[in-house]
Design a protein around this motif. Structure first.
Motif, PDB file in Angstrom:
ATOM      1  N   SER A 108       3.820   5.848  10.175  1.00 50.73           N
ATOM      2  CA  SER A 108       4.208   5.200   8.923  1.00 50.73           C
ATOM      3  C   SER A 108       3.481   3.878   8.731  1.00 50.73           C
ATOM      4  O   SER A 108       3.251   3.135   9.684  1.00 50.73           O
ATOM      5  CB  SER A 108       5.725   4.957   8.909  1.00 50.73           C
ATOM      6  N   ASN A 109       3.161   3.592   7.490  1.00 54.02           N
ATOM      7  CA  ASN A 109       2.489   2.329   7.160  1.00 54.02           C
ATOM      8  C   ASN A 109       3.465   1.158   7.123  1.00 54.02           C
ATOM      9  O   ASN A 109       3.113   0.036   7.476  1.00 54.02           O
ATOM     10  CB  ASN A 109       1.792   2.460   5.802  1.00 54.02           C
TER      11      ASN A 109
ATOM     12  N   VAL B  48       8.413   9.735   3.699  1.00 50.40           N
ATOM     13  CA  VAL B  48       9.560   8.889   4.031  1.00 50.40           C
ATOM     14  C   VAL B  48      10.252   9.441   5.270  1.00 50.40           C
ATOM     15  O   VAL B  48      10.618  10.624   5.319  1.00 50.40           O
ATOM     16  CB  VAL B  48      10.569   8.834   2.863  1.00 50.40           C
ATOM     17  N   HIS B  49      10.410   8.583   6.270  1.00 53.00           N
ATOM     18  CA  HIS B  49      11.136   8.983   7.477  1.00 53.00           C
ATOM     19  C   HIS B  49      12.321   8.062   7.701  1.00 53.00           C
ATOM     20  O   HIS B  49      12.156   6.855   7.870  1.00 53.00           O
ATOM     21  CB  HIS B  49      10.243   8.945   8.718  1.00 53.00           C
ATOM     22  N   ILE B  50      13.517   8.627   7.672  1.00 57.38           N
ATOM     23  CA  ILE B  50      14.734   7.895   8.000  1.00 57.38           C
ATOM     24  C   ILE B  50      15.093   8.234   9.446  1.00 57.38           C
ATOM     25  O   ILE B  50      15.197   9.411   9.814  1.00 57.38           O
ATOM     26  CB  ILE B  50      15.882   8.279   7.053  1.00 57.38           C
ATOM     27  N   TRP B  51      15.250   7.205  10.265  1.00 55.50           N
ATOM     28  CA  TRP B  51      15.486   7.411  11.698  1.00 55.50           C
ATOM     29  C   TRP B  51      16.660   8.367  11.906  1.00 55.50           C
ATOM     30  O   TRP B  51      17.767   8.144  11.408  1.00 55.50           O
ATOM     31  CB  TRP B  51      15.776   6.081  12.385  1.00 55.50           C
TER      32      TRP B  51
ATOM     33  N   GLY C 239       0.768  -1.246   0.000  1.00 57.04           N
ATOM     34  CA  GLY C 239       0.000   0.000   0.000  1.00 57.04           C
ATOM     35  C   GLY C 239       0.791   1.282   0.000  1.00 57.04           C
ATOM     36  O   GLY C 239       0.201   2.365  -0.097  1.00 57.04           O
ATOM     37  N   GLY C 240       2.109   1.210   0.130  1.00 55.76           N
ATOM     38  CA  GLY C 240       2.916   2.428   0.088  1.00 55.76           C
ATOM     39  C   GLY C 240       2.522   3.427   1.160  1.00 55.76           C
ATOM     40  O   GLY C 240       2.610   3.136   2.353  1.00 55.76           O
ATOM     41  N   GLN C 241       2.081   4.608   0.775  1.00 54.52           N
ATOM     42  CA  GLN C 241       1.624   5.695   1.638  1.00 54.52           C
ATOM     43  C   GLN C 241       2.765   6.345   2.413  1.00 54.52           C
ATOM     44  O   GLN C 241       3.099   7.500   2.195  1.00 54.52           O
ATOM     45  CB  GLN C 241       0.541   5.221   2.608  1.00 54.52           C
ATOM     46  N   SER C 242       3.368   5.603   3.330  1.00 51.98           N
ATOM     47  CA  SER C 242       4.419   6.176   4.171  1.00 51.98           C
ATOM     48  C   SER C 242       5.361   5.076   4.630  1.00 51.98           C
ATOM     49  O   SER C 242       4.939   3.967   4.923  1.00 51.98           O
ATOM     50  CB  SER C 242       3.810   6.898   5.379  1.00 51.98           C
ATOM     51  N   VAL C 243       6.655   5.430   4.690  1.00 48.08           N
ATOM     52  CA  VAL C 243       7.690   4.451   5.005  1.00 48.08           C
ATOM     53  C   VAL C 243       8.642   5.023   6.051  1.00 48.08           C
ATOM     54  O   VAL C 243       9.068   6.172   5.957  1.00 48.08           O
ATOM     55  CB  VAL C 243       8.501   4.070   3.745  1.00 48.08           C
ATOM     56  N   ALA C 244       8.986   4.210   7.044  1.00 47.58           N
ATOM     57  CA  ALA C 244      10.028   4.552   8.024  1.00 47.58           C
ATOM     58  C   ALA C 244      11.128   3.512   7.891  1.00 47.58           C
ATOM     59  O   ALA C 244      10.847   2.323   7.727  1.00 47.58           O
ATOM     60  CB  ALA C 244       9.467   4.561   9.450  1.00 47.58           C
TER      61      ALA C 244
END
Length: 238
Positions: A134-135, A115-118, A83-88
């Protein structure tokens, strides 16, 4: 670094009427060691069928084996599938070496994904909030265990454990060469990894598929305490 360990242990020793602290663990001379033998004669290639079979037993767990050169294509396909949407994801040089930046700074952004990179500079609260929103979470496993379909994660700077716990979908990248028979071998490997350093990971997480709970009426419910889906991408040539 561990602080105040000696005073703490001295206090416990005094309570137990012991005059000195034994700095070395006791030697265990077991007559039989079945936990060290099961599957231990198999190579990583030979362990793969057992790993795949166990992932099939785990609910909502999928696994795919690809060469490292195809890793980004497979990661992108998995993200689209769920589903994509948001990724961490982790700020991890191993992901960078695979070419993750072509997705995080270009393709996924162009597709409108968050997109969130820690980022340790953001602090714990903001990292947790962005990861929780994030999804999909993506992390790089240190080891995988064939017997239980488990991946082992080391938490460290840039590698928050929340990435594998808070999103709806957890994607783990696994080197095939790090596939181990079971928990016994993993414990030995972890001991070896940190034998010569006091800088231990913030946490060592063992993740066996998505979150499962049967606490109420013995009815299995998925995703109560963590991800609903788990997807393992095994790099066959690493």
């Amino acid at each position: 670094m561990i602080q105040n360990r000696t005073p703490f242990l001295n206090k416990i020793s005094a309570s137990l009427n012991r005059t000195e602290i034994n700095a070395q663990p006791p030697v265990k001379e077991w007559q039989h060691r079945p936990v060290e033998k099961k599957l231990s004669h198999l190579t990583s290639d030979e362990l793969m069928p057992a790993f795949i079979e166990q992932c099939g037993v785990l609910k909502n767990t999928t696994i795919v084996e690809v060469e490292a050169a195809q890793a980004m294509k497979e990661i992108d396909a998995a993200v689209q599938k769920f589903g994509g949407q948001s990724v961490a994801l982790w700020d991890d040089e191993r992901l960078t070496a695979l070419g993750i930046e072509q997705l995080t700074t270009s393709k996924w952004i162009d597709e409108g994904m968050a997109v969130h990179i820690w980022d340790s500079a953001l602090g714990r609260t903001e990292n947790f909030e962005r990861t929780n929103a994030s999804n999909i979470g993506i992390a790089y496993a240190e080891y995988a265990l064939a017997e239980s379909g488990t991946v082992v994660l080391y938490s460290a700077e840039g590698q928050g454990k929340a990435v594998g716990l808070l999103p709806n979908v957890f994607i783990a990248i696994v080197k095939k060469s790090t596939l181990l028979p079971r928990m016994t071998q993993a414990a030995s490997k972890i001991k070896e990894d940190f034998a010569n350093t006091q800088l231990l990971p913030a946490a060592v997480d063992f993740i066996s598929g998505p979150s499962n709970s049967a606490d109420i009426e013995m009815d299995l419910v998925v995703g109560v305490h963590g991800p609903i889906f788990a997807h393992y991408i095994v790099l066959s040539d690493q």
